[in-house]
Design an enzyme around this catalytic site. Structure first.
Site, PDB file in Angstrom:
ATOM      1  N   LEU A  71     -14.976   5.388  -4.590  1.00 50.40           N
ATOM      2  CA  LEU A  71     -13.575   5.066  -4.336  1.00 50.40           C
ATOM      3  C   LEU A  71     -13.067   3.910  -5.201  1.00 50.40           C
ATOM      4  CD1 LEU A  71     -11.233   5.852  -2.443  1.00 50.40           C
ATOM      5  CD2 LEU A  71     -11.961   4.000  -0.944  1.00 50.40           C
TER       6      LEU A  71
ATOM      7  N   GLU B 149      -6.705   1.962  -3.123  1.00 51.94           N
ATOM      8  CA  GLU B 149      -5.265   1.988  -3.303  1.00 51.94           C
ATOM      9  C   GLU B 149      -4.721   0.580  -3.573  1.00 51.94           C
ATOM     10  OE1 GLU B 149      -1.911   3.471  -0.221  1.00 51.94           O
ATOM     11  OE2 GLU B 149      -3.570   4.842  -0.626  1.00 51.94           O
TER      12      GLU B 149
ATOM     13  N   GLN C 293      -8.154  14.592   4.010  1.00 47.05           N
ATOM     14  CA  GLN C 293      -7.495  13.832   2.945  1.00 47.05           C
ATOM     15  C   GLN C 293      -8.392  13.671   1.720  1.00 47.05           C
ATOM     16  OE1 GLN C 293      -6.650   9.313   3.061  1.00 47.05           O
ATOM     17  NE2 GLN C 293      -4.688  10.258   3.553  1.00 47.05           N
TER      18      GLN C 293
ATOM     19  N   HIS D 184      -8.606  11.373  -1.411  1.00 50.69           N
ATOM     20  CA  HIS D 184      -8.072  10.135  -1.969  1.00 50.69           C
ATOM     21  C   HIS D 184      -7.785  10.359  -3.448  1.00 50.69           C
ATOM     22  CE1 HIS D 184      -7.632   5.961  -3.147  1.00 50.69           C
ATOM     23  NE2 HIS D 184      -7.684   5.598  -1.877  1.00 50.69           N
TER      24      HIS D 184
ATOM     25  N   ARG E 206      -3.111  10.586   6.557  1.00 53.29           N
ATOM     26  CA  ARG E 206      -3.256   9.184   6.948  1.00 53.29           C
ATOM     27  C   ARG E 206      -2.742   8.258   5.853  1.00 53.29           C
ATOM     28  NH1 ARG E 206      -6.764   5.194   5.730  1.00 53.29           N
ATOM     29  NH2 ARG E 206      -8.328   6.549   4.748  1.00 53.29           N
TER      30      ARG E 206
ATOM     31  N   ARG F 218      -0.812   9.251   0.006  1.00 53.68           N
ATOM     32  CA  ARG F 218      -2.009   9.704  -0.711  1.00 53.68           C
ATOM     33  C   ARG F 218      -2.007  11.184  -1.042  1.00 53.68           C
ATOM     34  NH1 ARG F 218      -6.856   6.304   2.325  1.00 53.68           N
ATOM     35  NH2 ARG F 218      -6.392   4.315   1.317  1.00 53.68           N
TER      36      ARG F 218
ATOM     37  N   HIS G  48     -12.180  12.260   1.138  1.00 55.46           N
ATOM     38  CA  HIS G  48     -12.175  10.884   1.629  1.00 55.46           C
ATOM     39  C   HIS G  48     -12.127  10.733   3.143  1.00 55.46           C
ATOM     40  CE1 HIS G  48     -11.487   6.598   1.494  1.00 55.46           C
ATOM     41  NE2 HIS G  48     -10.296   6.698   2.063  1.00 55.46           N
TER      42      HIS G  48
ATOM     43  N   PHE H 256       0.855  -1.187   0.000  1.00 55.03           N
ATOM     44  CA  PHE H 256       0.000   0.000   0.000  1.00 55.03           C
ATOM     45  C   PHE H 256       0.890   1.235   0.000  1.00 55.03           C
ATOM     46  CE2 PHE H 256      -4.651   0.644   1.273  1.00 55.03           C
ATOM     47  CZ  PHE H 256      -5.118  -0.293   0.380  1.00 55.03           C
TER      48      PHE H 256
END
Length: 587
Positions: free
Chosen positions: A252, A255, A240, A242, A398, A286, A353, A119
């Site tokens: 979404l 990731e 955040q 995304h 995050r 991100r 996000h 990730f």
């Protein structure tokens, strides 16, 4: 008026991963617990989490919780509380095994161990190769975890109030939180739930933006309730985006697609992330990827008729890999983008996000407010966990896979602390009639008749304003204009009216109540962003392009009263940097 009342040892508002994990600890300890949710529990937003949950199990490549901690601290742009981050990363391993034993159907390696995928922002060593740390159940990990926790709560006989909307917290005559006033959506009738301890696990606030990956239920209810109770919100400027939402829709695209080997290209077919993050490339953090995509579009390299998105390619992975590990993504892409990723790329663009900030808590989920000399004062009987809370493990940004981990670790810890609190405070507290009347006023104000601004119209204007003035890139001029517009919308809201004032299943009334929460939380984001004069993590200001550790290595606190910011009395504990001193953040 006489309002029906129920009594419990503990009240949990929100039935996502944090709420259900806390409830499970309580119910199995014979604590009388109630869970209030405005949707059926398995429709909570945790069900939408796709990619996985981070834990340094080392099932695929060598790994260690120290590396997980370093990646999280670096990802937070060094604003996270390193004590809390260390605790979360160490607890990650037993937490995942506990989930496995509870019945979560993780995907498996050939040797039978839990499957882990790479990730964004993960490293095998300090700056080395990409790790594989994210434990996954195909691309429906949140779905698998939520259903398992709900089933375990049913077994433990947790009491659920499904489709009840939390109006406000209530206090006793000593000023201690003693439960909440809730509204049964089906009948439109209020219900007072009194409890020794109250846990807010209401999730995020993505609906403050027009384009978001969040469900319609993510309206910041818990954060707004604490603001009305006089509790500040911490670090709300860090929101955040995304990088890979379906263009124009916001749904979404995990990731995990890039973790499996997918990559981003612009209209010329160029893998542009090599320019912005030479080592990590498409698996950079991100915030880095989101800004890179927006930059590509702004500089004229966007794809499509209007040049307003880029492509995510995964057809080279092959149909077998996509069907086995990304079946939900293929389905979503077909439905919402009209593209089958087995044959063609997915059009993507950043989508709102996740909130890194929220209700300030310690690592046991206890809500805290700043006191003198940098100390903290615990608010007796009030807890928060999950996305609505800020234990400061995410800082300014995050990492993917740390959200499910956050809600599971701190939901579990909050539940265990509530057990001790309830046993130490066995006497029932009664609600102060004045507090109950104030909570009821939120509901009765929508009974006013006459001409006024339609609530749904204000909601649309508000969300567009937030998107236009508090997005991926922020400047003083744009944000100041946005704050002025938001302040005017808040004033107009006072004259908002409902056309339909019926009680039974009146969803327009629920949405109007949510709008008040959205405005309060949206202003917390906008005002906090306007005041932070640096670029750090997800907060990107072209007019202040550098991170400023000298003046801004500190948290923000936003108070609803007068849109007031407080930096002087902010707690200093989250700024511990002994383990990993601040350094330049590159990928």
């Amino acid at each position: 008026m006489s309002i029906p009342t129920r009594h419990f040892d503990a009240l949990i508002i929100g039935a996502g991963g944090a709420g259900l994990n806390a409830a499970l600890q309580l119910a199995t300890a014979d604590i009388h617990v109630a869970v209030v949710s405005k949707v059926f529990p398995t429709r909570s937003h945790t069900v939408a989490a796709q990619g996985g949950v981070n834990a340094a199990l080392a099932n695929v490549l060598p790994d260690n919780w120290h590396w997980h901690m370093f990646d999280t601290v670096k990802g937070s742009d060094y604003l996270g509380d390193q004590d809390a981050i260390e605790f979360m990363c160490r607890e990650a391993i037993p937490t995942v095994y506990e989930l496995e034993h509870a019945g979560v159907p993780f995907s498996r390696l050939d040797n039978g161990k839990i499957y882990q995928r790479p990730f964004g922002g993960q490293s095998q060593d300090f700056g080395g190769d990409q790790a594989a740390r994210t434990c996954a159940a195909a691309d429906r990990t949140g779905h698998a975890i939520l259903h398992t926790l709900y089933q375990q709560n049913i077994r433990a006989k947790t009491h659920f109030f499904d489709e009840f909307f939390a109006l406000d917290l209530v206090r006793d005559k000593e000023g201690i939180i003693c439960g909440a006033l809730v509204l049964e959506i089906e009948t439109g009738e209020p219900l007072l739930i009194e409890a020794t301890a109250t846990l807010l696990a209401t999730g995020g606030c993505g609906q403050i933006f027009r384009t978001t990956s969040n469900a319609h239920i993510n309206t910041g209810d818990g954060c707004a309730m604490t603001l009305r109770a006089g509790v500040p919100l911490m670090d709300m400027e860090f929101y955040q985006f995304h990088p890979t939402g379906i263009a124009g829709k916001g749904m979404l695209i995990t990731e995990g697609v890039r973790g499996e080997g997918g990559f981003l290209v612009n209209k010329d077919g160029e893998r542009f992330m090599e320019r912005y993050a030479p080592r990590a490339k498409d698996l950079a953090s991100r915030d880095v990827v989101a800004r890179s995509i927006v930059t590509e579009v702004k500089e004229g390299r966007g794809a499509g008729e209007n040049g307003d998105y880029i492509y995510l390619k995964l057809e080279h992975l092959g149909a077998d890999v996509i069907e086995k590990r990304l079946p939900g993504i293929r389905e979503s892409s077909r439905i919402f983008a009209g593209a089958d990723p087995v044959r063609e790329p997915i059009p993507v663009f950043p989508t709102a996000h996740y909130q890194m900030g929220g209700i300030p808590t310690d690592r046991f989920g206890r809500v805290v407010i700043p006191a003198k000399y940098g100390a903290e004062e615990v608010i007796s009987g009030l807890y928060a966990a999950g996305e609505c809370a800020c234990a400061s493990v995410h800082g300014a940004n995050r990492l993917g896979g740390n959200s499910l981990l956050d809600i599971l670790v701190f939901g579990r810890l909050a539940g265990k602390d509530i057990i001790e609190y309830v046993r130490a405070n066995p006497h029932r507290r009664e609600t102060d009639p004045v507090s109950l009347e104030q909570a009821m006023a939120r509901l009765t104000r929508w009974e006013r008749k006459g001409e006024g601004v339609p609530a749904h119209q204000l909601r649309a204007e508000f969300r567009k304003c937030m998107e236009d003035h508090a997005g991926v890139f922020r400047t003083e001029e744009v944000m100041a204009e946005g704050y002025q517009k938001l302040s005017e919308l808040r004033e107009r809201f006072k004259d908002a009216r409902l056309g339909d004032q019926s009680k039974v299943f009146n969803t327009a009334r629920i949405e109007a109540l949510e709008l008040e929460n959205l405005i309060d939380v949206g202003l917390a984001v906008a005002v906090s962003a306007l005041h932070r004069k640096e670029s750090r993590g997800a907060h990107s200001r072209p007019d202040y392009p550098k991170r400023d550790d000298v003046n801004w290595m500190k948290h923000s606190l936003y108070y609803r009263d007068g849109d007031r910011m407080d930096y002087k009395r902010v707690r200093t504990k989250p700024l511990t940097v002994e383990s990993f001193p601040p350094a330049e953040r590159t990928y």
